[in-house]
Design a protein around this motif. Sequence first.
Motif, short mmCIF file in Angstrom:
data_model
loop_
_atom_site.label_atom_id
_atom_site.label_comp_id
_atom_site.label_asym_id
_atom_site.label_seq_id
_atom_site.Cartn_x
_atom_site.Cartn_y
_atom_site.Cartn_z
N GLU A 1 85.44 25.74 61.10
CA GLU A 1 84.59 24.56 61.29
C GLU A 1 85.08 23.71 62.46
O GLU A 1 86.29 23.56 62.66
CB GLU A 1 84.59 23.74 60.00
CG GLU A 1 83.71 22.52 60.05
CD GLU A 1 83.79 21.69 58.77
OE1 GLU A 1 84.19 22.24 57.72
OE2 GLU A 1 83.46 20.50 58.83
N CYS B 1 85.17 20.57 62.69
CA CYS B 1 86.03 19.49 62.17
C CYS B 1 87.46 19.97 61.94
O CYS B 1 88.40 19.20 62.13
CB CYS B 1 85.50 18.96 60.84
SG CYS B 1 84.14 17.80 60.99
N TYR C 1 78.45 24.32 64.02
CA TYR C 1 79.26 23.75 62.93
C TYR C 1 80.39 24.71 62.62
O TYR C 1 81.56 24.34 62.60
CB TYR C 1 78.35 23.58 61.71
CG TYR C 1 78.94 22.93 60.49
CD1 TYR C 1 78.44 21.73 60.01
CD2 TYR C 1 79.97 23.52 59.78
CE1 TYR C 1 78.95 21.14 58.87
CE2 TYR C 1 80.49 22.94 58.65
CZ TYR C 1 79.98 21.75 58.20
OH TYR C 1 80.49 21.16 57.07
N CYS D 1 79.12 16.36 59.89
CA CYS D 1 80.47 15.82 60.10
C CYS D 1 81.03 16.18 61.47
O CYS D 1 81.79 15.40 62.06
CB CYS D 1 81.40 16.34 59.02
SG CYS D 1 81.24 18.11 58.71
N CYS D 2 80.65 17.38 61.97
CA CYS D 2 81.34 17.90 63.17
C CYS D 2 80.93 17.19 64.46
O CYS D 2 81.73 17.06 65.38
CB CYS D 2 81.05 19.39 63.30
SG CYS D 2 81.61 20.37 61.91
ZN ZN Z 1 82.56 19.26 60.22
#
Ligand code: ZN
Length: 638
Positions: free
Chosen positions: A328, A330, A376, A411-412
């Motif tokens: 991912e 993130c 992502y 989120c990313c």
């Molecule tokens: Zn993420």
Amino acid sequence: MTVTSPDTTAVGGRPVVPSRGRLRPLGQDEVRVTGGFWRVRQDVNATGTIPHARSWMDRLGWTGAFTAPDAASASRRGREFTDSEVYKLLEAMSWEVGRGGAAPGALEAQIAELTAAIAAAQAPDGYLHTAFGRAGQPDRYSDMLWGHELYCTGHLLQAAVARARTCGGAEDPLLAVARRAADHVCEAFGPDGVPGVCGHPEIELGLVELARLTGEQRYLDQAALFVARRGHRTLPRHHFGWSYFSDETPVRESAVLHGHAVRALYLAAGAVDVAVETGDDELLATVAAQFDRTWARRTYLTGGMGSRHADEAFGDDFVLPADRAYSETCAGVAAIMLAWRLLLATGDGRYDEVIERILYNVVATAIGDDGRSFFYAHTLHQRTPTAALPADEEQLGFGGGPRAPWFEVSCCLANAARLLAGLSCYLVTADDTGLRVHQYVDSEIATRLADGREVGLQVRTGLPDHGGVTVRVTRTDDQPWSITLRVPRWAAGAELVTTHGRRTVPVGDIVVYRTFAVGEEIRLELPVRPRFTAPDPRIDATRGCVAVERGPLVYCAESADGADLDTVRVDASVPPVDTNAGVEVRARFAAPGPDEWPYGPPEQVTTPTGAATGLTLVPYHRWARGGPSTMRVWLPTA
Ligand code: ZN
Ligand code: FUB
């Protein structure tokens, strides 16, 4: 444990300001990215990603959840962690203001507007989350496993720190909101409060940095308490297991990072912060060892982490299947955050290479050329081209194939945006005798050494395409100081050219210590040539394969017309060569196995057929930029 030096007056952004450590990080006021590969991406981040993210967050009601908290409570849209995306966006905007990028005035207005909305949504006792605690919503902290309340607060604190360090020294209202929120967390979860932890680490990072900024001891104490509480299974049972939530084993007793990758990496980064500020060298060494083992056994060639889609988690040692790489974005950002903290604490240049690998092969891959489309997850093998995605449709899954404009779990995007906006903070440090240049990026550096002397450098490079690096002294005096450069492991045979001549220099840190003259240049010539890379044989999924790297870049084979790359066989006895189109290897294509059953006599299923041909590879970060395609990084040799 004490926080010795409150940093409230600091201007010039730095995400991390440890009070001790081998290296002092230089900030946005001291390092400016002026051109090249990363400046292009910073500018696209400013003009593309940040406004794009703002418009999607408005459209989906994520910002609106703050603007009209009571009205929105019953009909609030989005997952329980969308507040964190608004905070990460605010953090990205703050670093962007610090960078002096596009339209700082317009950003200031947006920061003020969002801050006012967030402040209005904060409860009188400091609690702040738009999904809990109001009429029609679950009670506060009623779902420690999935609620993400402290996770969101952690991102709020990081955003406020970024704002405080980039707003020119003024007392910013976001900092007041963050302090109230942090005070509330200390009340609610302190020694006399609820002895729990959040299902998603992140608060630890925010609390330590707020402690560094404000000098407030109890924020650090609370972060240390959260780290110590981890691994004692205070969270409810779940079929993912406590490991997923980093609550199975105490931080001090873990040998390797495990469970949900982003959770584990944020927690480890927070634990380093706690260790540094409390003088806990044992904890620091433990986390460093965890990371080193994770890098050695649980990391993809790209620097990506996480090989389990179902729970976004690390696999066991050497479980790194290319076509199941989750990796991912993130996790890439979080690994950079962790590696940066370890670098500052230890001065160990190996972390430079961690950061370099992830930047070029995860972060650069994640974002489309326009800054408005994103990966992502980062597979290393795309078997079939997925359909082109509508530019205006939110993706519910994690994608695969073309980059998507938005995800239900986004989120990313903002994570990459905050990293890119603040990228100049991760390039250069000061040590006891001078400056260390960790990443070669076109930049201007102006700072003071530990003894107060003013020095300056200009860095120019052709990386990642060409390996020339010129470091020019732009400010100095008549006393000696040091410039430390890094020869990456991929650059064996590098040469250093100074006024004293030319010499081959080994991989590792090169320290040039002397009295410099203004205008003097140090040139590093890093051989950037294509090379084969083989995997450790314990990585069963890629045994018998090679990959191609060139300088810091991982390459891949890509087929825009959907050609079957699955049967490719590369001749690893013929070295890869540079061509105008990329890098070429010699390859043949095997006949597929029998249709009715994918197994058969070895001579039938493994013998390549057809003539050897040239197969062109391109940088992995460029894949799928032209639309859907098949792609693979690992190329079978038999
Ligand atoms: Zn993420
Ligand atoms: O849970 C919040 C974020 O969403 C995680 O960090 C990501 O892995 C994604 O699941």
